[in-house]
Design a protein around this motif. Sequence first.
Motif, mmCIF file in Angstrom:
data_model
loop_
_atom_site.group_PDB
_atom_site.id
_atom_site.type_symbol
_atom_site.label_atom_id
_atom_site.label_comp_id
_atom_site.label_asym_id
_atom_site.label_seq_id
_atom_site.Cartn_x
_atom_site.Cartn_y
_atom_site.Cartn_z
ATOM 1 N N PRO A 49 51.231 52.635 56.494
ATOM 2 C CA PRO A 49 52.659 52.307 56.357
ATOM 3 C C PRO A 49 52.899 50.810 56.146
ATOM 4 C CG PRO A 49 52.245 53.661 58.312
ATOM 5 C CD PRO A 49 50.916 53.224 57.795
ATOM 6 N N ALA A 50 53.872 50.500 55.294
ATOM 7 C CA ALA A 50 54.228 49.095 55.053
ATOM 8 C C ALA A 50 54.584 48.382 56.347
ATOM 9 C CB ALA A 50 55.399 49.016 54.067
ATOM 10 N N GLN A 51 55.152 49.100 57.293
ATOM 11 C CA GLN A 51 55.576 48.452 58.538
ATOM 12 C C GLN A 51 54.413 47.992 59.413
ATOM 13 O OE1 GLN A 51 57.738 50.951 61.253
ATOM 14 N NE2 GLN A 51 56.190 52.553 61.260
ATOM 15 N N ASP A 52 53.192 48.311 59.009
ATOM 16 C CA ASP A 52 52.011 47.824 59.739
ATOM 17 C C ASP A 52 51.469 46.520 59.167
ATOM 18 O OD1 ASP A 52 52.263 50.255 60.987
ATOM 19 O OD2 ASP A 52 50.193 50.912 60.630
ATOM 20 N N LEU A 53 52.050 46.050 58.067
ATOM 21 C CA LEU A 53 51.430 44.946 57.322
ATOM 22 C C LEU A 53 52.354 43.742 57.279
ATOM 23 C CD1 LEU A 53 50.095 47.301 54.579
ATOM 24 C CD2 LEU A 53 48.766 46.227 56.391
ATOM 25 N N PRO A 54 51.788 42.559 57.004
ATOM 26 C CA PRO A 54 52.613 41.350 56.973
ATOM 27 C C PRO A 54 53.715 41.419 55.916
ATOM 28 C CG PRO A 54 50.284 40.775 57.087
ATOM 29 C CD PRO A 54 50.358 42.262 56.834
ATOM 30 N N ALA A 55 54.734 40.603 56.080
ATOM 31 C CA ALA A 55 55.886 40.575 55.176
ATOM 32 C C ALA A 55 55.473 40.260 53.749
ATOM 33 C CB ALA A 55 56.891 39.529 55.652
ATOM 34 N N GLY A 56 56.062 40.986 52.793
ATOM 35 C CA GLY A 56 55.929 40.626 51.383
ATOM 36 C C GLY A 56 54.710 41.185 50.665
ATOM 37 N N LEU A 57 53.798 41.864 51.366
ATOM 38 C CA LEU A 57 52.618 42.396 50.672
ATOM 39 C C LEU A 57 53.029 43.485 49.698
ATOM 40 C CD1 LEU A 57 49.496 42.722 52.966
ATOM 41 C CD2 LEU A 57 50.473 40.749 51.843
ATOM 42 N N PRO A 58 52.542 43.411 48.460
ATOM 43 C CA PRO A 58 52.856 44.478 47.511
ATOM 44 C C PRO A 58 52.133 45.774 47.890
ATOM 45 C CG PRO A 58 51.268 42.962 46.550
ATOM 46 C CD PRO A 58 51.682 42.371 47.874
ATOM 47 N N THR A 59 52.713 46.878 47.453
ATOM 48 C CA THR A 59 52.205 48.199 47.827
ATOM 49 C C THR A 59 50.717 48.363 47.514
ATOM 50 O OG1 THR A 59 54.393 49.076 47.360
ATOM 51 C CG2 THR A 59 52.613 50.669 47.532
ATOM 52 N N TRP A 60 50.297 47.936 46.321
ATOM 53 C CA TRP A 60 48.900 48.184 45.923
ATOM 54 C C TRP A 60 47.923 47.480 46.836
ATOM 55 C CZ3 TRP A 60 45.896 44.005 44.869
ATOM 56 C CH2 TRP A 60 46.544 42.826 44.476
ATOM 57 N N PRO B 154 56.552 38.992 47.023
ATOM 58 C CA PRO B 154 57.245 37.726 47.241
ATOM 59 C C PRO B 154 56.514 36.867 48.281
ATOM 60 C CG PRO B 154 58.248 39.445 48.545
ATOM 61 C CD PRO B 154 57.174 40.115 47.728
ATOM 62 N N ILE B 155 56.634 35.564 48.137
ATOM 63 C CA ILE B 155 56.146 34.662 49.195
ATOM 64 C C ILE B 155 57.334 33.807 49.583
ATOM 65 C CG2 ILE B 155 54.322 33.090 49.894
ATOM 66 C CD1 ILE B 155 52.660 34.141 47.673
ATOM 67 N N PHE B 156 57.625 33.807 50.879
ATOM 68 C CA PHE B 156 58.956 33.393 51.307
ATOM 69 C C PHE B 156 59.104 31.908 51.641
ATOM 70 C CE2 PHE B 156 58.615 37.941 52.457
ATOM 71 C CZ PHE B 156 59.646 38.428 51.682
ATOM 72 N N HIS B 157 58.172 31.342 52.363
ATOM 73 C CA HIS B 157 58.464 30.034 52.951
ATOM 74 C C HIS B 157 57.200 29.392 53.503
ATOM 75 C CE1 HIS B 157 57.655 30.614 57.152
ATOM 76 N NE2 HIS B 157 58.325 29.537 57.480
ATOM 77 N N ARG B 158 57.362 28.183 54.053
ATOM 78 C CA ARG B 158 56.381 27.582 54.961
ATOM 79 C C ARG B 158 57.140 26.683 55.912
ATOM 80 N NH1 ARG B 158 52.890 22.942 54.985
ATOM 81 N NH2 ARG B 158 53.021 22.431 52.765
ATOM 82 N N GLY B 159 56.734 26.663 57.164
ATOM 83 C CA GLY B 159 57.307 25.718 58.129
ATOM 84 C C GLY B 159 58.190 26.362 59.169
ATOM 85 N N ARG B 160 59.036 25.570 59.778
ATOM 86 C CA ARG B 160 59.761 25.953 60.978
ATOM 87 C C ARG B 160 60.994 26.811 60.682
ATOM 88 N NH1 ARG B 160 56.026 23.277 61.214
ATOM 89 N NH2 ARG B 160 55.164 25.341 61.252
ATOM 90 N N LEU B 161 61.050 27.950 61.339
ATOM 91 C CA LEU B 161 62.229 28.818 61.263
ATOM 92 C C LEU B 161 62.867 28.958 62.644
ATOM 93 C CD1 LEU B 161 60.803 31.682 58.977
ATOM 94 C CD2 LEU B 161 62.261 29.762 58.291
ATOM 95 N N ASP B 162 62.525 28.063 63.552
ATOM 96 C CA ASP B 162 62.952 28.194 64.948
ATOM 97 C C ASP B 162 64.057 27.226 65.316
ATOM 98 O OD1 ASP B 162 61.618 25.812 64.845
ATOM 99 O OD2 ASP B 162 60.196 26.268 66.463
ATOM 100 N N GLY B 163 64.686 26.618 64.306
ATOM 101 C CA GLY B 163 65.779 25.691 64.593
ATOM 102 C C GLY B 163 65.346 24.249 64.733
#
Lengths: 255, 255
Positions: A238-249, B48-57
């Motif tokens: 499941p996608a919910q087991d993997l880090p953000a943004g990983l493509p399906t393949w 997608p690749i979103f960011h780098r660095g602080r997101l904690d304020g």
Amino acid sequence: MHRSIAGDREMTHPFDPGYGHEPFQTLCTDYPGVDVYPPTRFRVEWGPIFHRGRLDGSARVVVIGQDPAQHETIVRRILVGEAGRRLQGFLAKFGITRSYVLLNTFLYSVYGSVTVAARKHPALIAYRHRWLDALFAGQQIEAVVTLGTLAAEAWQLWKETPQGQATTVAVASITHPTQPESASKGNKTKLAAAITAMLQNWNAGLQHLAPALQHPDRVTALVLYGEAFQDGDRLPIPAQDLPAGLPTWMHEQDG
Amino acid sequence: MHRSIAGDREMTHPFDPGYGHEPFQTLCTDYPGVDVYPPTRFRVEWGPIFHRGRLDGSARVVVIGQDPAQHETIVRRILVGEAGRRLQGFLAKFGITRSYVLLNTFLYSVYGSVTVAARKHPALIAYRHRWLDALFAGQQIEAVVTLGTLAAEAWQLWKETPQGQATTVAVASITHPTQPESASKGNKTKLAAAITAMLQNWNAGLQHLAPALQHPDRVTALVLYGEAFQDGDRLPIPAQDLPAGLPTWMHEQDG
């Protein structure tokens, strides 16, 4: 690619939020390196890979695997290849589709075989126990599955600790999901026989665990394995087991 | 590898906890796909690749880059290669060593050039504005750095929004850190001249930003660039910017 790119158009993309809270933040900041995992026995250079699944208190099943495969160093989660898809099918047979957490015996990929000295290193065991302590303290675990003999040993060692002794859960120590491939060395007849033997072993595990699961994700009649894997016996990660943004393949292919 | 494996023995390993809290959890679950980023112009297949660095304020500086490089699809953070090391040095010159957050103009790697239609897609811009809204709402930003013309345009578009109009910060729109390589196409003389020109441009940016930074991570006398990069002008990407468990060499090499 099993799904078309167009398939990614409409969907949302759940992901695993990872290790931002304690005790996991500390476990992922301070972990054993080459002084505990000798580089002659472990692929320390790829970094540790910690887990897959729920760390938010919702897991009902703990799975202990053996060691991360090479391509899991990209996805940074364990059991995401063929072994993982077989396991995903095993868990679904007793209704567990999301309430699991997977840990390995070893943080790093193994070269060949592991010496007794390496696998009995007190700091290696102590760190693994900190993970198991965290999983059992924070979650309402009803069953444990161990994959292969080293994982069974890992469970046994924790079971002897005070927190382990105080823990009562159903346990199934089953054949490792890719043991048939390792054991048959490319011989197709041997492979088919080894898969049949493994699935019989898994059926025994299922029959032991299914009645113990009080809170499956969905209630389902137990359908045992046949002599070989059939449609639906292997399930995607499941996608919910993997880090953000990983493509399906990236989570549908090995290596 | 710059550090020996033995160097990993004693140290703890800070990491970026990622996107486990709002509004970032939602931003990383629902993001534009091929309907907004055409696969003829963007490498959507890497995710997608979103960011780098602080997101904690705790960020004081927002940096807007252009688009992720190919090898950043493994690390899953932006600006971790040569451009990132040059930027890291730029930020350090006015005392910013951790209190930054980096965003790109585009979520996906660009093929060649971007059409006006693609970069002006309302949904592309709206999503980027949600990120900028979140960064400026939650953090005490004192300065903005944009890298290259498309990032400068991205900033300008957000500045015209209500929240942008209400935001007062020092802004430096500087030359993209790898523009010299792109512009000189392998000609060493042209490359050296382009780097000199870029560093003069960066010096102007530094002189504008340094006085505006009220809360640097460390107080430091501003030392401008010379005609070429010198020792210490390029700095490694901190482990605390990267996902848990990544080995050191993975964030010290390109491609």
